[in-house]
Design a protein around this motif. Sequence first.
Motif, PDB file in Angstrom:
ATOM      1  N   GLY A 147       1.527   2.000  10.009  1.00 53.02           N
ATOM      2  CA  GLY A 147       1.002   2.616   8.141  1.00 53.02           C
ATOM      3  C   GLY A 147       1.376   3.910   7.386  1.00 53.02           C
ATOM      4  O   GLY A 147       1.823   3.971   7.141  1.00 53.02           O
ATOM      5  N   GLU A 150       5.542   4.309   5.475  1.00 49.92           N
ATOM      6  CA  GLU A 150       4.575   3.416   4.284  1.00 49.92           C
ATOM      7  C   GLU A 150       4.202   5.420   3.444  1.00 49.92           C
ATOM      8  O   GLU A 150       4.717   5.116   2.126  1.00 49.92           O
ATOM      9  N   TRP A 264      -4.365   7.614  11.525  1.00 50.03           N
ATOM     10  CA  TRP A 264      -3.185   7.534  11.504  1.00 50.03           C
ATOM     11  C   TRP A 264      -3.760   7.996   9.666  1.00 50.03           C
ATOM     12  O   TRP A 264      -2.771   9.273   9.536  1.00 50.03           O
ATOM     13  N   ASP A 285      -5.790  -1.511   9.697  1.00 51.56           N
ATOM     14  CA  ASP A 285      -5.427  -2.336   8.874  1.00 51.56           C
ATOM     15  C   ASP A 285      -4.927  -3.404   9.524  1.00 51.56           C
ATOM     16  O   ASP A 285      -4.083  -3.878   9.693  1.00 51.56           O
ATOM     17  N   GLN A 287      -2.927  -5.578   6.862  1.00 48.39           N
ATOM     18  CA  GLN A 287      -2.439  -5.754   5.546  1.00 48.39           C
ATOM     19  C   GLN A 287      -3.202  -7.169   4.381  1.00 48.39           C
ATOM     20  O   GLN A 287      -3.146  -8.192   5.507  1.00 48.39           O
ATOM     21  N   ALA A 326      -5.202  -3.422   1.632  1.00 45.54           N
ATOM     22  CA  ALA A 326      -6.043  -3.843   3.055  1.00 45.54           C
ATOM     23  C   ALA A 326      -6.672  -3.565   3.624  1.00 45.54           C
ATOM     24  O   ALA A 326      -7.574  -3.357   2.928  1.00 45.54           O
ATOM     25  N   THR A 396      -0.356  -8.911  12.114  1.00 52.11           N
ATOM     26  CA  THR A 396      -0.371  -7.468  12.452  1.00 52.11           C
ATOM     27  C   THR A 396       0.192  -6.495  14.018  1.00 52.11           C
ATOM     28  O   THR A 396       0.910  -6.021  13.665  1.00 52.11           O
TER      29      THR A 396
END
Length: 447
Positions: A147, A150, A264, A285, A287, A326, A396
């Motif tokens: 993540g 992004e 993260w 997470d 999504q 998420a 995931t």
Amino acid sequence: MATAAKRPRAEGTSGGGDKPLLAFLNWCREVGLELSPKVSVSREGTVSGFGMVALEDVQRGELLFVVPRAVLLSQKTTSIRELLEKEHGALQSQSGWVPLLLALLYEYLAEDSPWKCYFSLWPDLGSLRHPMFWSEEERTQLLQGTGVPEAVERDLASISYEYGTIVLPFLEAHPDVFPLQAQSLELYRQLVAMVMAYSFQEPLEEEEEEPNPPMMVPAADILNHVANHNANLEYSPECLKMVATQPIPKGQEIFNTYGQMANWQLIHMYGFAEPYPGNTNDSADIQMATVRAAALQGTTTEAETRLMGERWDFLCQLEMVGEEGAFVIGREEVITEEELLATLKVLCMPAKEFRQLKKRDSWEEDGENSLILTNKTIPKLKASWKVLLRNSTLLTLQAYATDLKSDEDLLHDKEARAKLSWKEEQALQVRYGQKRILHQLLELTSS
């Protein structure tokens, strides 16, 4: 105490030796920033770089230092505060950080800034370690699936837009205030990273609605972070106080916390990750779009696919899911349990039951909606719910460039790990912590 994580400072500070530190401590005395005689700012006894260490045993509740509000660096205390207030309307942005960033830009470049000694302990802005300063190839290779890439791309786009549409026009309109060297997107990015990593945001009072703008708090930003911290910043009308939250033995480093943040988030905003298993707030997470994809995989006819789309639209109307959202899975429980429960229920319920649900005027609470999703209760979920959750977890895990075993082998191979770069080590900690949580979820949904 959990293994300490260090918010990295540069390999050196401006100036030579410990002169910047001595100048900073003298400045603290001059401006009334009072350090307890029981603590010391030092390079020794800390994880790395500067930190704060107990010189004597400190008891819970003891005052470690006091920062007068006049010493804070913010849009309200900067030398250009009147200009910022006058142009307040033109400086509105999505981040809400522009006034502070302009204050920092001015004070950082001003030779006679009252905060010059404070800046002397800042890291070299050209050596910041946030992933926004990594190459795109490094982010993709090391952090794929976490993540972070992004989030960084969104940051870089927002920073460029904010600089081009608000900051640069403001700088160009005030050449008598800002030197030409202030007109630098790279410098602006670096200051954004400093605000991300070092600023503080005062909690809202009950009657307040708008969030307070960030501010720089000298001395407080020297403290490093661990989830199991031993100090906390308290706010009062006249000053800010760092107070011990547990006994701190002589010689131990004093740690603050930046909040309940997953690894993260720590690497994204602060440029470091806590070594496994130190971060008890770590999470992974899934999504929401991934859960939808897993649900669609389970459809076998066109009618079922259309119905699944209706179910998803219904959840969107309830504001339980969204394209960018998420589900957050912690080590012991699901953090976004209300949203995940509603999603599992709606996507897995019989078609007839869903049709009846759509006809109702409101979302009715029942026993299923009030479940608490923990490691103990997840195995007891309905079989169809567990299948969907398991398939979502598998999808995931496919997003990562490496699997759990390869990261685990690397983590326990001392020789190979010693050869890792700093970026590779931090990325390994982020990936491994997430994958452990996701694989645990696989086990919980396989029974």
